[in-house]
Design a protein around this motif. Structure first.
Motif, mmCIF file in Angstrom:
data_model
loop_
_atom_site.group_PDB
_atom_site.id
_atom_site.type_symbol
_atom_site.label_atom_id
_atom_site.label_comp_id
_atom_site.label_asym_id
_atom_site.label_seq_id
_atom_site.Cartn_x
_atom_site.Cartn_y
_atom_site.Cartn_z
ATOM 1 N N LEU A 123 0.854 -1.182 0.000
ATOM 2 C CA LEU A 123 0.000 0.000 0.000
ATOM 3 C C LEU A 123 0.891 1.234 0.000
ATOM 4 O O LEU A 123 1.876 1.290 0.746
ATOM 5 N N GLU A 124 0.540 2.209 -0.830
ATOM 6 C CA GLU A 124 1.209 3.513 -0.792
ATOM 7 C C GLU A 124 0.163 4.574 -0.443
ATOM 8 O O GLU A 124 -0.946 4.546 -0.984
ATOM 9 N N VAL A 125 0.524 5.493 0.433
ATOM 10 C CA VAL A 125 -0.338 6.634 0.752
ATOM 11 C C VAL A 125 0.302 7.875 0.139
ATOM 12 O O VAL A 125 1.456 8.200 0.461
ATOM 13 N N GLY A 126 -0.415 8.557 -0.759
ATOM 14 C CA GLY A 126 0.139 9.739 -1.422
ATOM 15 C C GLY A 126 0.638 9.406 -2.811
ATOM 16 O O GLY A 126 1.844 9.419 -3.082
ATOM 17 N N THR A 127 -0.293 9.109 -3.724
ATOM 18 C CA THR A 127 0.056 8.701 -5.093
ATOM 19 C C THR A 127 0.805 9.796 -5.839
ATOM 20 O O THR A 127 1.739 9.504 -6.590
ATOM 21 N N GLY A 128 0.361 11.060 -5.655
ATOM 22 C CA GLY A 128 0.968 12.171 -6.384
ATOM 23 C C GLY A 128 0.938 11.911 -7.880
ATOM 24 O O GLY A 128 -0.122 11.702 -8.468
ATOM 25 N N SER A 129 2.113 11.874 -8.498
ATOM 26 C CA SER A 129 2.220 11.640 -9.941
ATOM 27 C C SER A 129 2.029 10.173 -10.320
ATOM 28 O O SER A 129 1.846 9.852 -11.497
ATOM 29 N N GLY A 130 2.185 9.271 -9.342
ATOM 30 C CA GLY A 130 2.178 7.834 -9.629
ATOM 31 C C GLY A 130 3.566 7.245 -9.820
ATOM 32 O O GLY A 130 3.715 6.036 -10.013
ATOM 33 N N TYR A 131 4.601 8.084 -9.742
ATOM 34 C CA TYR A 131 5.971 7.603 -10.001
ATOM 35 C C TYR A 131 6.416 6.524 -9.005
ATOM 36 O O TYR A 131 6.855 5.439 -9.401
ATOM 37 N N ALA A 132 6.278 6.815 -7.711
ATOM 38 C CA ALA A 132 6.724 5.831 -6.715
ATOM 39 C C ALA A 132 5.893 4.553 -6.821
ATOM 40 O O ALA A 132 6.418 3.442 -6.627
ATOM 41 N N ALA A 133 4.607 4.697 -7.156
ATOM 42 C CA ALA A 133 3.759 3.504 -7.346
ATOM 43 C C ALA A 133 4.308 2.642 -8.481
ATOM 44 O O ALA A 133 4.299 1.408 -8.396
ATOM 45 N N ALA A 134 4.791 3.279 -9.548
ATOM 46 C CA ALA A 134 5.366 2.528 -10.674
ATOM 47 C C ALA A 134 6.643 1.810 -10.241
ATOM 48 O O ALA A 134 6.879 0.650 -10.607
ATOM 49 N N VAL A 135 7.475 2.484 -9.433
ATOM 50 C CA VAL A 135 8.700 1.839 -8.937
ATOM 51 C C VAL A 135 8.326 0.634 -8.068
ATOM 52 O O VAL A 135 8.893 -0.461 -8.219
ATOM 53 N N LEU A 136 7.330 0.821 -7.199
ATOM 54 C CA LEU A 136 6.866 -0.295 -6.358
ATOM 55 C C LEU A 136 6.327 -1.431 -7.228
ATOM 56 O O LEU A 136 6.562 -2.609 -6.946
ATOM 57 N N ALA A 137 5.616 -1.073 -8.296
ATOM 58 C CA ALA A 137 5.012 -2.083 -9.176
ATOM 59 C C ALA A 137 6.072 -2.918 -9.889
ATOM 60 O O ALA A 137 5.827 -4.069 -10.236
ATOM 61 N N GLU A 138 7.261 -2.337 -10.094
ATOM 62 C CA GLU A 138 8.369 -3.093 -10.706
ATOM 63 C C GLU A 138 8.925 -4.128 -9.728
ATOM 64 O O GLU A 138 9.552 -5.101 -10.137
ATOM 65 N N LEU A 139 8.716 -3.881 -8.424
ATOM 66 C CA LEU A 139 9.396 -4.667 -7.393
ATOM 67 C C LEU A 139 8.521 -5.701 -6.709
ATOM 68 O O LEU A 139 9.033 -6.572 -6.022
ATOM 69 N N CYS A 140 7.204 -5.569 -6.814
ATOM 70 C CA CYS A 140 6.351 -6.494 -6.077
ATOM 71 C C CYS A 140 5.118 -6.861 -6.896
ATOM 72 O O CYS A 140 4.953 -6.407 -8.035
ATOM 73 N N ALA A 141 4.240 -7.688 -6.313
ATOM 74 C CA ALA A 141 3.159 -8.286 -7.097
ATOM 75 C C ALA A 141 1.995 -7.333 -7.323
ATOM 76 O O ALA A 141 1.420 -7.292 -8.409
ATOM 77 N N GLU A 142 1.619 -6.585 -6.281
ATOM 78 C CA GLU A 142 0.403 -5.786 -6.379
ATOM 79 C C GLU A 142 0.557 -4.520 -5.539
ATOM 80 O O GLU A 142 1.057 -4.574 -4.422
ATOM 81 N N VAL A 143 0.113 -3.393 -6.102
ATOM 82 C CA VAL A 143 0.243 -2.106 -5.424
ATOM 83 C C VAL A 143 -1.125 -1.434 -5.355
ATOM 84 O O VAL A 143 -1.814 -1.302 -6.367
ATOM 85 N N PHE A 144 -1.504 -1.014 -4.141
ATOM 86 C CA PHE A 144 -2.675 -0.167 -3.938
ATOM 87 C C PHE A 144 -2.142 1.191 -3.537
ATOM 88 O O PHE A 144 -1.282 1.280 -2.649
#
Ligand code: SAM
Length: 224
Positions: A94-115
């Motif tokens: 889980l990420e709190v604070g999507t902003g641009s979505g950049y960190a979510a994309a980095v997380l998505a490269e590293l793990c199975a599922e990102v909220f």
């Protein structure tokens, strides 16, 4: 002749090269040594997550404005945070604070599922569109107050908060599995903030202070 200027001009027109220079010069040269994190940072096209007029600055060693008084965090801080989350390939995060979505994309490269939860509706909407366009099918963007977490998809293996709160929200700790890691900036609205890692244990949490930082404030129920 200004060879530095020539190199900068060249990098601007070659985002892949600029991104690798960022990884080598700002991340590996400091204390980012997890090869999976370095590979993820070398993959995600950060220049597509900033306003078009700032694309040439996307790989600089600093945060950039993304509108609505918000920022895309400095690359080093994103890399440091995800490294501190100790992610496995099968993790759900889980990420709190999507902003641009950049960190979510980095997380998505590293793990199975990102909220990822964003409280400013237009940012949530544009981040969701951007992530879909770039093919990040394992990211779900939710509009709402991330301080409350996402009980319907808990428990999470790890949680990242990208805005500074006055303390670690109980609701987020409750949504970690035992052994799960929460990384977030804690401290006053301006100044005195530290990135902390809380690991949920069978009988509570173990909290470590990692790094002095400056983040925008967390708003909402668990906010400033
Ligand atoms: N991770 C982002 C990125 O890669 O672009 C940068 C995030 S920016 C530093 C912090 C974000 O947290 C802002 O977009 C802000 O609107 C959001 N935010 C602040 N408080 C929030 C809350 N309670 N719930 C959800 N989002 C929140």
């Amino acid at each position: 002749r200004d060879h530095g200027g020539m190199a900068r001009l060249f990098s601007r027109n070659d985002p892949d090269r600029a991104r690798q220079q960022m990884v080598d010069g700002q991340l590996a040269a400091r204390d980012i040594d997890d090869p999976r994190v370095l590979a993820a940072m070398a993959t995600v096209p950060r220049h597509l997550f900033v306003p078009p007029e700032l694309a040439a600055s996307a790989y600089e060693d600093r945060p950039l404005p993304i509108g609505r008084d918000q920022t895309i965090s400095q690359p080093y801080i994103v890399a440091y945070t995800v490294q501190a989350m100790r992610l496995g390939a099968s993790d759900r995060v889980l990420e709190v604070g999507t902003g641009s979505g950049y960190a979510a994309a980095v997380l998505a490269e590293l793990c199975a599922e990102v909220f990822t939860i964003e409280c400013i509706a237009p940012l949530a909407e544009s981040a969701g569109e951007r992530l879909a366009r770039l093919g990040y099918g394992n990211v779900t963007v939710i509009e709402g107050d991330g301080g409350l977490g996402r009980p319907s998809d808990a428990p999470f293996d790890a949680i990242a908060v990208a805005a500074a709160g006055p303390s670690i929200p109980d609701a987020l700790v409750d949504q970690l599995r035992i052994g799960g890691r929460l990384v977030m900036p804690v401290g006053r609205r301006r100044g005195g903030q530290h990135l902390v890692r809380a690991v949920r244990t069978a009988d509570g949490t173990e909290v470590e202070t990692l790094l002095p930082v400056t983040f925008v404030p967390l708003t909402g129920a668990a906010g400033q």
